[in-house]
Design a protein around this motif. Structure first.
Motif, PDB file in Angstrom:
ATOM      1  N   ARG A 172       0.833  -1.202   0.000  1.00 31.89           N
ATOM      2  CA  ARG A 172       0.000   0.000   0.000  1.00 31.89           C
ATOM      3  C   ARG A 172       0.872   1.259   0.000  1.00 31.89           C
ATOM      4  NH1 ARG A 172      -4.526   1.159  -2.302  1.00 31.89           N
ATOM      5  NH2 ARG A 172      -5.996   2.370  -1.081  1.00 31.89           N
ATOM      6  N   TYR A 173       1.983   1.197   0.694  1.00 32.14           N
ATOM      7  CA  TYR A 173       2.931   2.314   0.698  1.00 32.14           C
ATOM      8  C   TYR A 173       3.443   2.569  -0.714  1.00 32.14           C
ATOM      9  CZ  TYR A 173       7.111   5.054   1.844  1.00 32.14           C
ATOM     10  OH  TYR A 173       8.066   6.027   1.895  1.00 32.14           O
ATOM     11  N   GLU A 174       3.824   1.503  -1.422  1.00 32.83           N
ATOM     12  CA  GLU A 174       4.287   1.650  -2.805  1.00 32.83           C
ATOM     13  C   GLU A 174       3.207   2.271  -3.682  1.00 32.83           C
ATOM     14  OE1 GLU A 174       6.845  -1.479  -4.692  1.00 32.83           O
ATOM     15  OE2 GLU A 174       5.868  -2.703  -3.163  1.00 32.83           O
ATOM     16  N   GLN A 175       1.969   1.839  -3.506  1.00 32.95           N
ATOM     17  CA  GLN A 175       0.888   2.341  -4.345  1.00 32.95           C
ATOM     18  C   GLN A 175       0.708   3.851  -4.211  1.00 32.95           C
ATOM     19  OE1 GLN A 175      -2.491  -0.200  -3.211  1.00 32.95           O
ATOM     20  NE2 GLN A 175      -2.431  -1.058  -5.268  1.00 32.95           N
ATOM     21  N   GLY A 176       1.036   4.388  -3.043  1.00 34.99           N
ATOM     22  CA  GLY A 176       0.908   5.828  -2.846  1.00 34.99           C
ATOM     23  C   GLY A 176       1.750   6.625  -3.831  1.00 34.99           C
ATOM     24  N   PHE A 177       2.902   6.080  -4.218  1.00 34.82           N
ATOM     25  CA  PHE A 177       3.755   6.770  -5.170  1.00 34.82           C
ATOM     26  C   PHE A 177       3.196   6.691  -6.589  1.00 34.82           C
ATOM     27  CE2 PHE A 177       6.469   6.108  -1.542  1.00 34.82           C
ATOM     28  CZ  PHE A 177       7.155   7.308  -1.459  1.00 34.82           C
ATOM     29  N   THR A 178       2.449   5.633  -6.882  1.00 35.64           N
ATOM     30  CA  THR A 178       1.767   5.565  -8.172  1.00 35.64           C
ATOM     31  C   THR A 178       0.717   6.665  -8.269  1.00 35.64           C
ATOM     32  OG1 THR A 178       2.139   3.189  -8.411  1.00 35.64           O
ATOM     33  CG2 THR A 178       0.309   4.132  -9.659  1.00 35.64           C
ATOM     34  N   TYR A 179      -0.034   6.883  -7.195  1.00 37.50           N
ATOM     35  CA  TYR A 179      -0.997   7.988  -7.183  1.00 37.50           C
ATOM     36  C   TYR A 179      -0.281   9.313  -7.451  1.00 37.50           C
ATOM     37  CZ  TYR A 179      -4.417   4.845  -4.982  1.00 37.50           C
ATOM     38  OH  TYR A 179      -5.273   3.816  -4.701  1.00 37.50           O
ATOM     39  N   GLU A 180       0.855   9.508  -6.770  1.00 35.67           N
ATOM     40  CA  GLU A 180       1.598  10.768  -6.914  1.00 35.67           C
ATOM     41  C   GLU A 180       2.055  10.977  -8.354  1.00 35.67           C
ATOM     42  OE1 GLU A 180       5.888  12.508  -5.436  1.00 35.67           O
ATOM     43  OE2 GLU A 180       4.686  11.385  -3.975  1.00 35.67           O
ATOM     44  N   LEU A 181       2.587   9.929  -8.978  1.00 38.73           N
ATOM     45  CA  LEU A 181       3.061  10.047 -10.362  1.00 38.73           C
ATOM     46  C   LEU A 181       1.913  10.348 -11.319  1.00 38.73           C
ATOM     47  CD1 LEU A 181       5.616   7.093 -10.422  1.00 38.73           C
ATOM     48  CD2 LEU A 181       6.150   9.538 -10.502  1.00 38.73           C
ATOM     49  N   ASN A 182       0.752   9.777 -11.059  1.00 36.30           N
ATOM     50  CA  ASN A 182      -0.411  10.071 -11.900  1.00 36.30           C
ATOM     51  C   ASN A 182      -0.866  11.508 -11.735  1.00 36.30           C
ATOM     52  OD1 ASN A 182      -2.020   7.667 -13.409  1.00 36.30           O
ATOM     53  ND2 ASN A 182      -0.719   6.862 -11.785  1.00 36.30           N
ATOM     54  N   LEU A 183      -0.872  11.998 -10.519  1.00 36.85           N
ATOM     55  CA  LEU A 183      -1.270  13.381 -10.284  1.00 36.85           C
ATOM     56  C   LEU A 183      -0.284  14.353 -10.927  1.00 36.85           C
ATOM     57  CD1 LEU A 183      -2.452  13.160  -6.553  1.00 36.85           C
ATOM     58  CD2 LEU A 183      -3.884  13.474  -8.579  1.00 36.85           C
ATOM     59  N   ALA A 184       0.975  13.944 -10.993  1.00 41.61           N
ATOM     60  CA  ALA A 184       1.996  14.796 -11.597  1.00 41.61           C
ATOM     61  C   ALA A 184       1.940  14.787 -13.128  1.00 41.61           C
ATOM     62  CB  ALA A 184       3.382  14.355 -11.134  1.00 41.61           C
ATOM     63  N   GLY A 185       1.151  13.873 -13.694  1.00 42.24           N
ATOM     64  CA  GLY A 185       1.015  13.793 -15.142  1.00 42.24           C
ATOM     65  C   GLY A 185       2.061  12.948 -15.825  1.00 42.24           C
ATOM     66  N   VAL A 186       3.005  12.414 -15.072  1.00 38.04           N
ATOM     67  CA  VAL A 186       4.083  11.621 -15.652  1.00 38.04           C
ATOM     68  C   VAL A 186       3.562  10.276 -16.148  1.00 38.04           C
ATOM     69  CG1 VAL A 186       6.316  10.544 -15.187  1.00 38.04           C
ATOM     70  CG2 VAL A 186       5.753  12.739 -14.147  1.00 38.04           C
ATOM     71  N   SER A 187       2.653   9.677 -15.416  1.00 40.88           N
ATOM     72  CA  SER A 187       2.181   8.329 -15.742  1.00 40.88           C
ATOM     73  C   SER A 187       1.462   8.284 -17.080  1.00 40.88           C
ATOM     74  CB  SER A 187       1.263   7.820 -14.630  1.00 40.88           C
ATOM     75  OG  SER A 187       1.971   7.721 -13.415  1.00 40.88           O
ATOM     76  N   ASP A 188       0.642   9.287 -17.366  1.00 40.31           N
ATOM     77  CA  ASP A 188      -0.075   9.309 -18.644  1.00 40.31           C
ATOM     78  C   ASP A 188       0.888   9.246 -19.813  1.00 40.31           C
ATOM     79  OD1 ASP A 188      -2.599   9.350 -17.595  1.00 40.31           O
ATOM     80  OD2 ASP A 188      -2.741  11.531 -17.541  1.00 40.31           O
ATOM     81  N   ARG A 189       1.961  10.030 -19.743  1.00 37.40           N
ATOM     82  CA  ARG A 189       2.932  10.068 -20.835  1.00 37.40           C
ATOM     83  C   ARG A 189       3.641   8.729 -20.982  1.00 37.40           C
ATOM     84  NH1 ARG A 189       3.982  15.077 -18.373  1.00 37.40           N
ATOM     85  NH2 ARG A 189       5.961  14.339 -17.505  1.00 37.40           N
ATOM     86  N   ALA A 190       4.010   8.127 -19.850  1.00 34.72           N
ATOM     87  CA  ALA A 190       4.727   6.851 -19.893  1.00 34.72           C
ATOM     88  C   ALA A 190       3.836   5.745 -20.449  1.00 34.72           C
ATOM     89  CB  ALA A 190       5.220   6.482 -18.498  1.00 34.72           C
ATOM     90  N   ARG A 191       2.579   5.701 -19.999  1.00 31.68           N
ATOM     91  CA  ARG A 191       1.661   4.673 -20.504  1.00 31.68           C
ATOM     92  C   ARG A 191       1.405   4.847 -21.998  1.00 31.68           C
ATOM     93  NH1 ARG A 191      -1.185   5.446 -15.461  1.00 31.68           N
ATOM     94  NH2 ARG A 191      -2.504   6.995 -16.484  1.00 31.68           N
ATOM     95  N   GLN A 192       1.200   6.102 -22.427  1.00 27.80           N
ATOM     96  CA  GLN A 192       0.918   6.342 -23.836  1.00 27.80           C
ATOM     97  C   GLN A 192       2.110   5.980 -24.708  1.00 27.80           C
ATOM     98  OE1 GLN A 192      -2.260   7.246 -24.853  1.00 27.80           O
ATOM     99  NE2 GLN A 192      -1.359   6.477 -26.756  1.00 27.80           N
ATOM    100  N   SER A 193       3.303   6.257 -24.221  1.00 29.53           N
ATOM    101  CA  SER A 193       4.511   5.889 -24.971  1.00 29.53           C
ATOM    102  C   SER A 193       4.590   4.381 -25.154  1.00 29.53           C
ATOM    103  CB  SER A 193       5.750   6.404 -24.243  1.00 29.53           C
ATOM    104  OG  SER A 193       6.931   5.996 -24.889  1.00 29.53           O
ATOM    105  N   PHE A 194       4.274   3.635 -24.103  1.00 30.92           N
ATOM    106  CA  PHE A 194       4.289   2.175 -24.184  1.00 30.92           C
ATOM    107  C   PHE A 194       3.237   1.668 -25.171  1.00 30.92           C
ATOM    108  CE2 PHE A 194       2.247  -1.761 -22.597  1.00 30.92           C
ATOM    109  CZ  PHE A 194       3.265  -2.651 -22.885  1.00 30.92           C
ATOM    110  N   LEU A 195       2.018   2.203 -25.066  1.00 29.37           N
ATOM    111  CA  LEU A 195       0.946   1.771 -25.959  1.00 29.37           C
ATOM    112  C   LEU A 195       1.249   2.112 -27.405  1.00 29.37           C
ATOM    113  CD1 LEU A 195      -2.099   2.753 -23.729  1.00 29.37           C
ATOM    114  CD2 LEU A 195      -1.268   0.440 -24.200  1.00 29.37           C
TER     115      LEU A 195
END
Length: 248
Positions: free
Chosen positions: A220-243
């Motif tokens: 659960r602690y690790e998952q908190g950083f996933t939330y943070e990266l999504n809020l920062a907008g970084v995750s969207d770019r990384a996922r789209q690049s992979f797709l």
């Protein structure tokens, strides 16, 4: 297709069958959690096998589900679904034996790392591509499969590791040719199923009680950083690049 349950009295099989790559949506993760919880409800069940059909064991989260949403509801749902599935494996009152073939990535490592025993095909590879996908998580479970420094290297670089290497660490019990995997995992589960069901259930409970790391809290602690990266907008770019790379 979906999550299938098969039982023969002493052993229950839970099978992931979600083409094309066994990448699970939020609903799939919750369905898997429900199936694992259901698998050992009978007092005669002494072992659960977690297996999969298709090219690989599990490719983790279905990233398309996350990328097609404009709010955080899908992220919250899939994170809770993963948490529920991993917890169901860990809390299953009898040992869970994972039969891993092909790729075991992301959430697949979460499942295998939470299982009591892993039996793998000789084509199995394990890895956490989370950093390349704009997420974090399941290092908690990878650390049950590999030494700590190697776990860090695998998280940072997204490198994979073979089943035979894990066999050398002792975290995979057996490595067999792909065509022998089903028989091998049935044999291992059968060894457990031959024991007294009540004693095996107390053994599982006692071993969970002496674990040095609280898997729920750590993950659960690790998952908190996933939330943070999504809020920062970084995750969207990384996922789209992979797709985008997958389409070419």
């Amino acid at each position: 297709m979906g999550i299938d349950i098969r039982g023969d009295g002493r052993i229950t099989e839970v099978i992931i069958d979600i083409p094309p790559v066994n990448a699970l949506s939020a609903d799939d993760w919750f369905a898997l959690a429900d199936a694992i919880r259901t698998a050992a409800t009978s007092s005669t069940v002494t072992a659960v096998i977690l297996a999969a059909t298709g090219r690989g064991f599990c490719a983790g989260v279905d990233l398309k589900e996350l990328q097609h949403r404009t709010d955080n509801a899908a992220l919250i749902a899939v994170n809770r679904g993963c948490f529920a599935a991993f917890a169901a494996v860990y809390d299953c009152p009898v040992p869970v034996v994972a039969a891993v073939h092909g790729y075991c990535l992301g959430g697949g490592v979460g499942l295998a790392g939470t299982a009591d025993i892993v039996v793998a095909a000789d084509d199995a590879t394990f890895g956490l591509p989370e950093v390349d996908r704009g997420a974090l998580g399941a290092a908690t479970h990878l650390s049950r499969l590999v030494p700590h420094q190697l776990m860090r290297a695998m998280v940072y670089t997204c490198r994979t590791i073979s089943a035979q290497e894990l066999r050398n660490f002792g975290s995979v019990l057996e490595v067999v040719p792909r065509e022998q995997l089903a028989a091998a995992v049935r044999r291992v589960a059968g060894e457990i199923a031959a024991k007294d069901p009540l004693i095996i259930r107390r053994a599982k409970e006692s071993l969970n009680g002496i674990d040095p790391v609280d898997l729920r809290r750590s993950y659960r602690y690790e998952q908190g950083f996933t939330y943070e990266l999504n809020l920062a907008g970084v995750s969207d770019r990384a996922r789209q690049s992979f797709l985008d790379r997958r389409r070419h």
